[in-house]
Each structure stands twice: as structure tokens, then as C-alpha cells.
Design a protein around this motif. Structure first.
Motif, short mmCIF file in Angstrom:
data_model
loop_
_atom_site.label_atom_id
_atom_site.label_comp_id
_atom_site.label_asym_id
_atom_site.label_seq_id
_atom_site.Cartn_x
_atom_site.Cartn_y
_atom_site.Cartn_z
N GLN A 161 13.76 34.65 -2.71
CA GLN A 161 12.46 35.05 -3.86
C GLN A 161 12.79 34.29 -5.03
N GLU A 162 14.10 35.13 -5.50
CA GLU A 162 14.43 34.70 -6.97
C GLU A 162 15.59 33.85 -7.10
N PRO A 163 15.56 32.47 -7.47
CA PRO A 163 16.50 31.83 -7.58
C PRO A 163 17.47 32.02 -8.50
N MET A 164 16.86 32.51 -9.89
CA MET A 164 17.93 32.91 -10.79
C MET A 164 19.12 33.94 -10.37
N THR A 165 18.61 34.95 -9.53
CA THR A 165 19.52 35.93 -9.00
C THR A 165 20.32 35.42 -7.84
N SER A 166 19.84 34.22 -7.12
CA SER A 166 20.53 33.70 -6.24
C SER A 166 21.85 32.69 -6.37
N LEU A 167 21.48 32.27 -7.65
CA LEU A 167 22.48 31.46 -8.05
C LEU A 167 23.67 31.95 -9.01
N ASN A 168 24.78 31.47 -8.89
CA ASN A 168 25.85 31.72 -9.62
C ASN A 168 25.92 31.42 -11.07
N PRO A 169 25.51 32.46 -12.22
CA PRO A 169 25.30 31.99 -13.44
C PRO A 169 26.42 31.07 -14.13
N VAL A 170 27.62 31.39 -13.47
CA VAL A 170 28.63 30.73 -14.31
C VAL A 170 29.27 29.55 -13.55
N VAL A 171 28.75 29.03 -12.43
CA VAL A 171 29.27 27.83 -11.82
C VAL A 171 27.94 26.80 -11.90
N SER A 172 28.38 25.56 -12.02
CA SER A 172 27.10 24.41 -12.15
C SER A 172 26.53 24.38 -10.82
N VAL A 173 25.03 24.02 -11.04
CA VAL A 173 24.22 24.00 -9.69
C VAL A 173 24.87 22.99 -8.79
N GLY A 174 25.37 21.89 -9.34
CA GLY A 174 25.71 20.74 -8.50
C GLY A 174 27.06 21.27 -7.69
N LYS A 175 27.90 21.99 -8.24
CA LYS A 175 29.04 22.73 -7.64
C LYS A 175 28.58 23.65 -6.39
N GLN A 176 27.69 24.29 -6.92
CA GLN A 176 27.39 25.33 -5.81
C GLN A 176 26.42 24.82 -4.56
N VAL A 177 25.81 23.66 -4.48
CA VAL A 177 25.23 23.05 -3.42
C VAL A 177 26.60 22.23 -2.77
N LEU A 225 24.13 14.76 -5.08
CA LEU A 225 23.52 13.90 -5.56
C LEU A 225 22.16 13.39 -5.00
N ALA A 226 22.39 13.05 -3.86
CA ALA A 226 21.59 12.50 -3.00
C ALA A 226 20.33 13.46 -2.48
N LEU A 227 20.78 14.83 -2.45
CA LEU A 227 19.73 15.92 -2.18
C LEU A 227 18.89 16.16 -3.31
N PHE A 228 19.51 16.13 -4.74
CA PHE A 228 19.07 16.40 -5.90
C PHE A 228 17.72 15.22 -5.89
N GLU A 229 18.28 14.06 -5.49
CA GLU A 229 17.15 12.87 -5.65
C GLU A 229 16.13 13.22 -4.49
N ARG A 230 16.40 13.78 -3.43
CA ARG A 230 15.45 13.82 -2.65
C ARG A 230 14.38 14.92 -3.07
N VAL A 231 14.62 16.10 -3.42
CA VAL A 231 13.93 17.21 -3.72
C VAL A 231 13.24 17.20 -4.90
N GLY A 232 13.42 15.77 -5.73
CA GLY A 232 12.71 15.60 -6.70
C GLY A 232 13.26 16.02 -8.11
N ILE A 233 14.42 16.28 -8.66
CA ILE A 233 15.22 16.67 -9.62
C ILE A 233 15.24 15.56 -10.38
N PRO A 234 14.64 15.47 -11.98
CA PRO A 234 14.84 14.53 -12.58
C PRO A 234 16.29 14.44 -13.04
N ASP A 235 16.72 13.37 -13.57
CA ASP A 235 17.91 13.02 -14.10
C ASP A 235 19.04 13.75 -13.05
N PRO A 236 19.05 13.32 -12.10
CA PRO A 236 19.84 14.15 -10.95
C PRO A 236 21.21 14.24 -11.30
N GLU A 237 21.93 13.10 -11.89
CA GLU A 237 23.26 13.08 -12.04
C GLU A 237 23.79 13.85 -13.34
#
Length: 325
Positions: free
Chosen positions: A97-113, A133-145
Motif C-alpha cells: 500500500q505505502e511505497p514510502m514505508t516499503s522502500l529503504n530510506p537510506v538505500v538508493s532505489v536502483g540498488k534496492q531493485v 535501468l531497463a525496468l525503470f524505462e519500462r515502467v515509465g520513470i523519466p530520466d531513468p539513469e
């Protein structure tokens, strides 16, 4: 079509006063490959706990007390912790439900995936980053790199939800459980997330168990619907069965309270009362104290199955009596 997920008589409970208190009480579900099943109901009905039970992530001291959970015929309840860890995130993934509480706040989102990929597949760190990076592009995240090295607090709610979807899809799961995937997002972002889920499902032939209280989202995404109230299913059928020909008084109440159906200048109809807490659940119909069609036997007798039409089921004394009449 062969079944992907089969849940039968699922009961999940927590210890209470020397006994066990059920929070999911006899739920049965079926889901086929490529299909979307929406599990619908108000907050407190047991929808999220049903999803956590399927994932075997019930928080302690809760546990699955009874029932079976089969994925392509394999009983998940009998798997050990390492085996279940291999299923979770690889064959079944979940968006919380809550992505903010599901993601580790001290690790970059790329590293978590990338970590999710490394956990389930034997690839190098560089390959995991490339696939992220390919997944970020696929789900429509702008400036994925650039976003690979961003931290959760640097992203909007919609982007965090896209990161969660990328993580869930990182190992091409057969089943995606989406628990209120558009909660707290504005209408435009909600529409984008729903369209993204539709596209990904079509491309991957992935089944989706959609947990929601929003019948507008059900109309957008679901093939079939199961309506849940106070730990039990009260009605199930195709999307059109439920939205056009709902039989259970609770389902009808939910439909009447949809803002999209409100007449200008008139108050929005509501269901009086609230969902009872598990401590107050009875063996009879748990909706009886809020129901407009309550019969004398409803509070004490388990509601019978009334088959409204082919594959459209309802558990209600009033509907069953109407059919007999």
C-alpha cells in the motif's frame, strides 16, 4: 485454462485470551494466468491479511490456522522458509500500500531493485544494474539513469509506486498481488499506474490479485470480483455480474456509495455503521446489523450459498430465501 492460484478455506488467526481470533475466516479464491481478480471491501474486512497469508508474510504472532494455498498445484503452506523465499518475489510478487514505508530510506532505489534481482538470479552486479535501468524505462520513470541513484525521499509518490512495480516485476512473476496500488495518488497518476499495470499484464501474461476498496478501479482493471466483509467472502462473480447485477446487500451498498453514481445536489448514500472488529464477529451474517434486508435468523445462522447465475455466487439468507420463493 489451467489454474494458477487456488486458495481453499483459508483461515488466519491471532492469539487472544487463551484462544485464537480469526481475521481471515474460510476464504476461497481461484486465479488463472493472465487474469485479474479484484478483492473488494471496506478497510478492516481482511483483504490485506488475505494477501499477506498468500505470501506467507503474516506478522507474528499471527499464523495461518487452516486451509490450502496452491500455486500451480504446489502447496505453499508446506514449504520451508528458504523454499518460500524462492517463491516470494520470484513467482509471486507484491506491491504494498505505502511505497514510502516499503522502500529503504537510506538505500538508493536502483540498488534496492538490483538487490531483488541478485537475490533470485545468478547475475553480476553490473548486469543487475543494467536490468534495473531497463525496468525503470519500462515502467515509465523519466530520466531513468539519474533516478537509479536517487533515494526514496527524492521521488514523488507516483515515481515511488513505479519503483515498487519495477521491483515486483524484476523476476517476471506469474502472480502480482497489488494492495491498493493507487492509494494517496492523484487522479491523473492513478490512471497512469492502472494503464501501466494493464500493459505489463498483457505483455507478461501475468495474473493480478488486486486489493482495493475502489469500485471505479475494479471497473477499469478486473476480470472477476470477490467481495469481502468481516473476514468472509459475501459475493463473487465476473466484473459485470458484480457491477450490473449485484445480489448481496453489502455489495449493493458499496455500489450506491460510489461518487461517480451520485446525483448532483443529492447527498451520497452511505452504509450505516462500521465493519465490526474481529472480537465482535459472530457465526451468523456479520453484516446483519447494517443490513436493510436482515431476517430473524441472519445474526445467528451462517449465510448459505445462493448461486445467482453461472459462476456468480452470493452468501446471503435473504437472497437464498428469495430464490426459494
Amino acid at each position: 485454462m489451467s489454474g494458477l492460484l487456488r486458495v481453499r478455506d483459508l483461515r488466519t488467526s491471532f492469539p487472544m485470551d487463551g484462544g485464537r481470533l480469526p481475521v481471515v475466516d474460510g476464504v476461497s479464491l481461484d486465479l488463472d494466468p493472465g487474469e485479474t481478480l479484484a478483492l473488494v471491501g471496506e478497510s478492516g474486512c481482511g483483504k490485506s491479511m488475505t494477501a499477506l497469508s498468500i505470501m506467507r508474510l503474516v506478522p507474528k504472532p499471527g499464523r495461518i490456522s487452516e486451509g490450502e494455498i496452491r500455486l500451480e498445484g504446489r502447496e505453499l503452506r508446506g514449504l520451508g522458509v528458504p523454499e518460500m523465499r524462492g517463491v516470494r518475489g520470484h513467482e509471486i510478487a507484491m506491491i504494498f500500500q505505502e511505497p514510502m514505508t516499503s522502500l529503504n530510506p537510506v538505500v538508493s532505489v536502483g540498488k534496492q531493485v538490483a538487490e531483488a534481482i541478485l537475490l533470485h538470479e545468478r547475475v553480476s552486479g553490473a548486469e543487475a544494474r543494467r536490468r534495473t535501468l531497463a525496468l525503470f524505462e519500462r515502467v515509465g520513470i523519466p530520466d531513468p539513469e539519474e533516478r537509479l541513484d536517487a533515494y526514496p525521499h527524492q521521488l514523488s509518490g507516483g515515481l515511488k509506486q513505479r519503483v515498487m512495480i519495477a521491483m515486483a516485476l524484476s523476476t517476471r512473476p506469474k502472480l502480482l498481488i497489488a494492495d491498493e496500488p493507487t492509494t494517496a495518488l492523484d487522479v491523473t497518476i492513478q490512471a497512469q499506474i492502472l494503464e501501466l499495470l494493464r500493459e505489463l499484464q498483457r505483455d507478461l501474461d501475468m495474473a493480478i490479485l488486486l486489493i482495493t476498496h475502489d469500485l471505479g478501479i475494479v471497473n477499469e482493471l478486473a476480470d472477476r470480483v470477490a467481495v469481502m466483509y468481516a473476514g468472509r467472502l459475501v459475493e463473487s462473480g465476473s466484473r459485470m455480474d458484480i457491477l450490473r447485477d449485484a445480489a448481496h446487500p453489502y455489495t449493493r451498498g458499496l455500489l450506491r456509495s460510489m461518487p461517480a453514481l451520485a446525483r448532483p445536489g443529492e447527498p451520497l448514500p452511505e452504509i450505516a455503521g462500521v465493519v465490526p472488529s474481529p472480537e465482535a464477529w459472530t457465526e451468523g451474517c456479520r453484516f446483519s446489523n447494517r443490513c436493510e434486508r436482515v431476517l430473524e435468523r441472519c445474526p445467528d445462522a451462517l449465510p448459505p450459498l445462493a448461486q445467482v447465475s453461472h459462476e456468480h455466487d452470493c452468501w446471503c439468507h435473504a437472497v437464498e430465501e428469495e430464490q426459494r420463493a
